[in-house]
Design an enzyme around this catalytic site. Structure first.
Site, PDB file in Angstrom:
ATOM      1  CE  LYS A   8       1.824   0.473   1.295  1.00  0.00           C
ATOM      2  NZ  LYS A   8       0.513   0.603   1.913  1.00  0.00           N
ATOM      3  CD  GLU A  46      -3.013   4.924  -2.287  1.00  0.00           C
ATOM      4  OE1 GLU A  46      -4.081   4.504  -1.786  1.00  0.00           O
ATOM      5  OE2 GLU A  46      -1.968   4.248  -2.333  1.00  0.00           O
TER       6      GLU A  46
END
Length: 306
Positions: A177, A184
């Site tokens: 993650k 991102e």
């Protein structure tokens, strides 16, 4: 999904919607929040059960219990784990869904596993759209423990066989993650810079909303982030009321630190992180000093703050 029970602790933007999605998929969800009025309101809205204390939550769950924490990383998560450990029994499962540093998760797991309670670290992506679209779930932990919570993962994910993964041992979920969030940062920065350059070419009279919408179909840069960008620009291209300040959650920094530790070059993610810092005014002193250097060697004018 049957009569599977799960306790959800922490009802912020993510936790409350995850509880709603689990409830809609047939899970027996018992919710708890430090501010109990949030839990009570959610229970009234949905019909799920609210617990007014962690003791009440654990007493309401059949064994082996599954308790999922959706709390801020750090002290909030640590204090709730401290409070829960005496209330849980051997064989219970504790899931940490915070955006936590994977090394901290490994340390937490050792404390939890010492009490014969299974620990799973879960990286959760999906934001405010997760209730409708489903969540991407990256989990780390013992295979048997992950198997036990698989029905919940399948309910939360976009599909039973898509959007969730048992990544590996404890720590791997939050590590994956973390890298996801670093990527991102880079993707968001590239889109923002590109549209800034388009916006600056005023003589062409470009319609940024139309360009973004067109790129959504057939283009190699099509993505959910582009979809969100197109939606934003369709509503307001000027963005006049938006302050140019971008917060960073910490995961971008951890990604860069992991790259440095492995001596892997990650210039895009690193610069995207630094641009977020710059937007927070952390380059102000350096910019002022640069202006003074130009004044000293070239006599260039220094603009004064109004």
């Amino acid at each position: 999904m049957g009569s599977k029970h799960i306790g959800m602790v922490g009802l912020g933007r993510m936790g409350a919607n995850m509880a709603r999605r689990l409830h809609l998929k047939g899970a027996e969800v018992i919710v708890y929040n430090r501010h109990t009025e949030k839990a009570i309101a959610l229970a009234r809205e949905t019909g799920m059960r609210a617990a007014e204390s962690l003791e009440a939550l654990t007493q309401a769950l059949p064994t082996p219990r599954v308790v999922w924490l959706m709390l801020p990383a750090g002290e909030a998560t640590e204090s709730h784990i401290d409070a829960l450990l005496p209330l849980l029994s051997a064989g219970d499962i504790l899931v940490n869904g915070a955006n936590a540093l994977y090394e901290n998760s490994i340390a937490q797991s050792q404390r939890v596993e010492a009490a014969q309670i299974h620990y799973i670290d879960a990286g959760v992506s999906g934001g405010v759209w997760g209730l409708q679209e489903g969540y991407a779930l990256m989990v780390g932990g013992d295979k048997h423990a992950v198997n036990a919570i698989t029905p919940f993962l399948q309910a939360l994910a976009p599909a039973t066989d898509k959007g969730w993964l048992h990544c590996g041992p404890v720590g791997s979920g939050h590590f994956v993650k973390m890298i996801h969030n670093g990527i991102e940062y880079g993707m968001m920065q590239a889109l923002a810079e590109g549209f800034a350059i388009l916006q600056g070419k005023t003589e062409f009279g470009l319609d940024l909303a139309e360009i973004a919408e067109m790129w959504r179909y057939g283009s190699v840069v099509r993505s959910w982030l582009l979809d969100l960008t197109a939606d934003t620009l369709a509503k307001d291209q000027a963005l006049a009321g938006v302050a140019p300040v971008v917060a960073d959650s910490g995961e971008g920094l951890w990604t860069v630190q992991a790259a440095l530790a492995q001596k892997i070059p990650a210039p895009v993610i690193t610069l995207a992180l630094q641009m977020r810092w710059a937007s927070q005014g952390r380059d102000d002193y350096a910019a002022k000093l640069l202006a003074m250097m130009r004044n000293q060697f070239g006599g260039h004018a220094v603009q004064k703050e109004v």
